[in-house]
Enzyme design. Sequence first.
Site, PDB file in Angstrom:
ATOM      1  N   ASP A  69       0.859  -1.084  -0.306  1.00 28.36           N
ATOM      2  CA  ASP A  69       0.449  -0.535   0.182  1.00 28.36           C
ATOM      3  C   ASP A  69       0.884   1.335   0.233  1.00 28.36           C
ATOM      4  O   ASP A  69       1.663   1.607   0.564  1.00 28.36           O
ATOM      5  CB  ASP A  69      -0.963  -0.186   1.646  1.00 28.36           C
ATOM      6  N   GLU A 125      14.978 -15.327  -0.840  1.00 33.54           N
ATOM      7  CA  GLU A 125      15.293 -16.055  -0.030  1.00 33.54           C
ATOM      8  C   GLU A 125      14.015 -16.908  -0.061  1.00 33.54           C
ATOM      9  O   GLU A 125      14.273 -18.604   0.770  1.00 33.54           O
ATOM     10  CB  GLU A 125      15.777 -15.528   1.935  1.00 33.54           C
TER      11      GLU A 125
END
Length: 549
Positions: free
Chosen positions: A206, A267
């Site tokens: 956002d 990751e």
Amino acid sequence: MASPVKSDPDWWRGAVIYQVYPRSFQDTTGDGLGDLNGITQRLSYIAGLGVDAIWLSPFFTSPMADMGYDVSDYCDVDPMFGTLKDFDALLKKAHDLGLKVIIDQVISHTSDQHPWFKESRSSRTNDRADWYVWADPKPDGTAPNNWLSIFGGPAWEWDGVRKQYYMHNFLGSQPDLNFHNPDVQDALLDTVRFWLERGVDGFRLDTVNFYFHDKELRDNPPLVHDEEAIGLDAPDVNPYGMQNHLHDKTQPENVGFLQRFRALLDEFGDRASVGEVGDGARSLKTVAAYTSGGDKLHMCYTFDLLGPDFTATHIRRCVTAFQDAVTDGWVCWAFSNHDVTRHISRFIEKDDERERVAKLAITVLSALRGSICLYQGEELSLPEAELAFEDLRDPYGIRFWPSFKGRDGCRTPMPWEVKSANAGFSKSKPWLPVPEIHKVLAADAQEKVEDSVLAHYRQTLAFRKERPALRDGSMRFIETNQDILAFTREKDGERLLFVFNLRRGPQSVQLPKDVKVVELLPMPGFEARVDDGEVALDALDAFCGKLSL
């Protein structure tokens, strides 16, 4: 913990994402508010549309001053929506259905009820004193500068304990975090890791360009009148749109944080991110900075197609500007979301063309190069709800009523069953009323109609999914001397031609001599035809054909 759906790490490229606004999707507890179990109950419907992922608007713990975009705990579910166990069940069922799950991360600000802010405001010397944007008043006691809040008034709120102002881009109860403090970045990334380890597939960020502010707190200059820029940041009744927001957002330091964010996602393998960029006329430049290089956001969306203009000229200008500005990034296109008037109401000129415009809009959107985002209910061609002032819940609309009615009109409950109370959304009075026109358009009513808007969405998304050229193929516009949207999409030996007439009268266009249609690809609901290199289109019509290479 749930495991993410196994797939290509580039699954997001060209994906179709369905946005769910949790409090308005399905109520299972009878309190008039949607919940996570309600979403889980309706996941088969979403999967049946043919989308790739769902985006969940915030469901985190919150006092709900801004309907959940004011978070007081990033790592828990608000009781009105359920529990973490309910979220895990939703995630598992979504993955079982082949749906990715993207959640909304609102990290530019928190609620003033967040423990971080409570500690920060308690003194100027506590461990989190510098976690938010605090500033001394001017000698006359006024705010530190001229920055404005999007929700009205100054972007500064006085705190009597610290005897300082704190910054808020939205409500006064939504204080902005200080991203210049590395401890703040670390703490936020820890909350992101929490959801990654839980198995979510991506994040919608956002107000992604609002994270950093100018350390010197310099005043924003006035916005030089520019028709291209006016209205992109705020409706024209809001003074926020009168400033050139050079210093309160879109600071250069943001790029470094986005690189940290991307490194964390990487990751975990095939996770994705999409950023919301609200930056006026600079939006495409910002998107380019945030999506280039493969080390920041995967994709962004802007407000360019979220306005009232549904014309060939406007769409072509937006897409061309993106292609020129963003050479190695990716875009996510949308016509509607939870913050804007539903596109059916923005695009139609008279009521009897609602269904036609709805079908044409999804056909155009599905043909564009980029990922696309759909907003719940648009597949039913829901128009904007007309609400009385006493029904409003949106603080933005309440503040600017009646010149701007806010966002509640696009957030009313999803209509599921035409003959049930509250259209099958809830057994109790819903938090917002269900308009009568929405009940008529309920999902179960459209299931029974072969050529309904719902059926057209399913057919169009299936057509898009079947053709690699529409997922991530190249796109090239065809020059015409008419108000026609014409372009090709090409990949892996397949070259497709699309021609759209967005006008209210018939048009014909002569194709260039090097554009040879070798096969007409029927598009349900449209009657366009080609004869001797000339495509003839009725009003609000579409054409697709396979071209020779």
